[in-house]
Each structure stands twice: as structure tokens, then as C-alpha cells.
Scaffold this active site. Structure first.
Site, PDB file in Angstrom:
ATOM      1  N   ASN A  83      74.824  17.773  23.975  1.00 39.03           N
ATOM      2  CA  ASN A  83      73.662  17.005  24.421  1.00 39.03           C
ATOM      3  C   ASN A  83      72.904  17.749  25.516  1.00 39.03           C
ATOM      4  O   ASN A  83      73.519  18.187  26.481  1.00 39.03           O
ATOM      5  CB  ASN A  83      74.146  15.653  24.982  1.00 39.03           C
ATOM      6  N   ASP A 150      80.155  21.360  25.235  1.00 39.48           N
ATOM      7  CA  ASP A 150      79.723  20.017  25.598  1.00 39.48           C
ATOM      8  C   ASP A 150      80.288  19.024  24.569  1.00 39.48           C
ATOM      9  O   ASP A 150      81.453  19.112  24.218  1.00 39.48           O
ATOM     10  CB  ASP A 150      78.180  20.016  25.682  1.00 39.48           C
ATOM     11  N   TRP A 151      79.476  18.070  24.087  1.00 36.36           N
ATOM     12  CA  TRP A 151      79.982  17.109  23.107  1.00 36.36           C
ATOM     13  C   TRP A 151      80.353  17.773  21.794  1.00 36.36           C
ATOM     14  O   TRP A 151      81.163  17.239  21.024  1.00 36.36           O
ATOM     15  CB  TRP A 151      78.966  15.994  22.877  1.00 36.36           C
ATOM     16  N   GLU A 174      82.563  24.898  28.766  1.00 37.65           N
ATOM     17  CA  GLU A 174      82.061  23.651  29.358  1.00 37.65           C
ATOM     18  C   GLU A 174      82.394  22.481  28.434  1.00 37.65           C
ATOM     19  O   GLU A 174      81.532  21.699  28.022  1.00 37.65           O
ATOM     20  CB  GLU A 174      80.571  23.759  29.633  1.00 37.65           C
ATOM     21  N   HIS A 319      75.980  24.916  33.304  1.00 40.68           N
ATOM     22  CA  HIS A 319      76.538  24.161  32.176  1.00 40.68           C
ATOM     23  C   HIS A 319      76.128  24.763  30.837  1.00 40.68           C
ATOM     24  O   HIS A 319      76.971  24.996  29.970  1.00 40.68           O
ATOM     25  CB  HIS A 319      76.106  22.697  32.252  1.00 40.68           C
TER      26      HIS A 319
END
Length: 348
Positions: A83, A150-151, A174, A319
Site C-alpha cells: 500500500n 509491505d502488505w 519492510e 519504507h
């Protein structure tokens, strides 16, 4: 795990401050125009105006999913974004890998160039249902390597947990390596805004203000994105309202033991245990891309000390580390594939 996470605030205060120094306050009036961050001291790299492979579309259940596919190679590497990004995140990394394997990078439903859901349903389970079917629809070899962020890491780890015989290697950065015991373990500097997005204020913060694209994305990168790059990331979420729903649902799915969502907490706990303790995990080579200073990377590094068969490579970045160190990441993945996954040198 809890002892490691509780030190997050002390050990990452400076790093987190870099990441969210232009974050809005939870107050709606605090969400204003982007202020670009400093660009000095960052890694320079070649920019690609387009993806390094043709874009394809495939019908998955009732929606069309878009993906990049270099199409050449007996081996396959699948790149999973989070995201609020898309397959575009991997544009400068895939060129380093495509000489070794077929590279595929899907856009999750409602994101990138994939179709929006008419029901506005973008929970973790919804995304996984479509992604799982996508894996079966694109003619992959028996085993694949997952590269995730991430996701995309949570979706990728969950898929690996449920399909261990199909996993040849795992690369993560991350990443979501376990549920939060409570919000006390989320970085102080980001806690309020993420909690606000899980309240009724989230609709104003995200659906109206486009928080993730207009504020979080550019401030979570060391360098300044070009206007062209920002436009690509902005395009799927230009329309105010429900077109931005995927970026709001994601923070509402963050697994917190004391708050839920319970189903996400359970499945993240399950894959975290599988990755750290299972005999299957011991046989799967893993590469952790450690972002410096990163945002979640310092605590991730501590939480995965028991993951077997894993090596670590450090690169510069916050990130969205792919935007700061794509050549270093691409090179590290290629070396990992050659030496640990495909073991090319040992076969010569």
C-alpha cells in the site's frame, strides 16, 4: 518477540521521525499539501519510464487483474507490492533479475491498473482470494520465488505458508513478520495517524485527502520522486472517494492482538510461526533486505533472528526502499537467486 518490539520506540525514534516528519496530525485540518523532503545523499539510479516487460490482463473471478510479465525463463520470480503502490514499484529492480528468470509483478485488485471492486471490498482475505487465483492463472512453473514488500509480504508469506511445496525462495523487505501485541508497540510518531485512519476520520483522511499517495509515499523515500513517477502512483487514486478505498482498508487490516482484526491476527501468527519453526521453512532460502535507516526494518531484523536459512543485505532507504536503492536490491536478489536458490555456480 514482545521484548524486541517494546524497544522499538527507543531504537527507532530518529528513523521514524525521518519517515513521517511531514505526516499530518490526526486532526483533519492538519492534512495539507506535500512538503518535499531533502534529496541530497541518496543513491542515484537509472530511471525507467516504463516497465521492463509487457503488461497483460487476466480475468480473476469477476475482476480483471493487470500484471507485468517478462515472459522468458524456465524459472519464475513473483514481485508483490503493498500500500499504496503497484507493480510500478519494481520497475528498476526487475531488469537485474529477468536474465535469470521470468519476472511477474501483479497489481492487486483496486490498485495499479487492476480493476476496482464494485463492492468496494478490499480486505486482506479479499486480496488473497484474487491473488491466489492469479497464481493459478498465469502458467507458473511448479516452484516460484516470492519477492515481497509491505502488505505484499503478508500476502506472500501467507501464500508460502499454504503452498510450501511451490516455494523456491523468499525475498522480503519492510515486511509484516508478525502481529502487534498492542498499539503500544507501534512507533509513537506514527501511531496516532494510523489509529485515526481506523476510525470514522479515516474516510476524510484517505478518501478525500488521499493521504497515502500525497503524503506518506513521498515522505517515506529518501530522494524526491519525479513528477512522472508521482503521476503513475497517483493515477489509480485520482478520483476522490471509493476509488481510494483500497488504501484506507489496508491500515484497518493491521493485525493488533488487542484489537484485531482477529482473522488477520490469526493468519499472520500462523505464517510467522511457520517461517520461524517449520521443517519446510528450513529448506527454503530467504533473503532479508534490511533498509537503513528504514522504518520497520530495525524491529524486523530482531523479530526474524530465528528464521532459518536466511541471509541479510543492507541497503539505503526508508519504507519504499525500492525507490532509493533499486540497483542494490536488484543485484542482491540476482546474487541470491544464483547462489542460494538456483545454485548456478555449483552446477557448473
Amino acid at each position: 518477540m514482545a521484548a524486541v518490539l517494546v524497544r522499538l520506540r527507543e531504537r527507532t525514534a530518529f528513523r521514524a521521525a525521518l519517515f513521517i516528519r511531514h505526516f499530518a496530525s490526526p486532526s483533519l485540518s492538519g492534512i495539507g499539501p506535500i512538503v518535499n523532503q531533502a534529496t541530497s545523499g541518496t543513491t542515484t539510479h537509472r530511471q525507467l519510464s516504463s516497465m521492463p516487460g509487457p503488461r497483460k490482463d487476466v480475468q480473476i473471478i469477476d475482476l480483471s487483474m493487470s500484471y507485468v510479465d517478462t515472459a522468458v525463463g524456465q524459472k519464475a520470480v513473483v514481485f508483490l507490492h503493498g500500500n499504496p503502490t503497484s507493480s510500478y514499484l519494481w520497475r528498476n529492480i526487475i531488469p537485474h533479475v529477468q536474465g535469470l528468470a521470468r519476472c511477474l509483478a501483479p497489481d492487486l485488485i483496486g490498485m495499479g491498473m487492476s480493476q476496482k471492486s464494485p463492492t468496494q471490498s478490499y480486505s486482506f482475505v479479499d486480496h488473497y482470494r484474487y491473488l491466489n487465483r492469479w497464481f493459478d492463472a498465469v502458467n507458473l512453473p511448479e516452484k516460484v520465488t516470492i519477492v515481497c514488500h509491505d502488505w505484499g509480504s503478508a500476502l506472500g508469506f501467507h501464500w508460502c505458508h499454504l503452498n510450501p511445496a511451490r516455494v523456491e525462495g523468499i525475498v522480503h523487505m519492510e515486511s509484516l513478520t508478525g502481529p502487534l501485541p498492542s498499539w503500544d508497540y507501534f512507533p509513537d510518531v506514527a501511531r496516532s495517524i494510523f489509529q485515526a485512519m481506523r476510525s470514522e476520520a479515516g474516510e476524510e483522511i484517505v478518501l478525500k485527502k488521499n493521504f497515502f499517495v500525497e503524503r506518506l509515499l513521498p515522505t517515506a523515500i529518501l530522494r524526491k520522486l519525479t513528477d512522472e513517477e508521482m503521476e503513475v502512483y497517483r493515477e489509480p487514486f485520482k478520483n476522490e472517494g471509493e476509488d481510494r478505498r483500497p488504501t484506507l482498508t489496508w491500515p484497518r487490516e493491521i493485525p493488533v492482538n488487542t484489537e484485531g482484526p482477529e482473522n488477520v491476527v490469526r493468519l499472520v501468527q500462523a505464517y510467522a510461526q511457520w517461517l520461524s519453526q517449520s521443517e519446510q521453512s528450513k529448506k527454503i532460502p530467504k533473503l532479508f533486505i534490511d533498509a537503513d535507516p528504514g522504518f520497520f526494518s530495525p524491529v524486523i531484523k530482531k523479530s526474524i533472528t530465528k528464521w532459518p536459512n536466511q541471509r541479510t543485505v543492507a541497503v539505503k532507504g526508508l519504507h519504499f526502499v525500492q525507490e532509493d536503492s533499486p540497483e542494490e536490491i536488484g543485484t542482491a536478489i540476482a546474487e541470491f537467486l544464483k547462489n542460494d536458490v538456483y545454485r548456478i555456480d555449483s552446477k557448473m
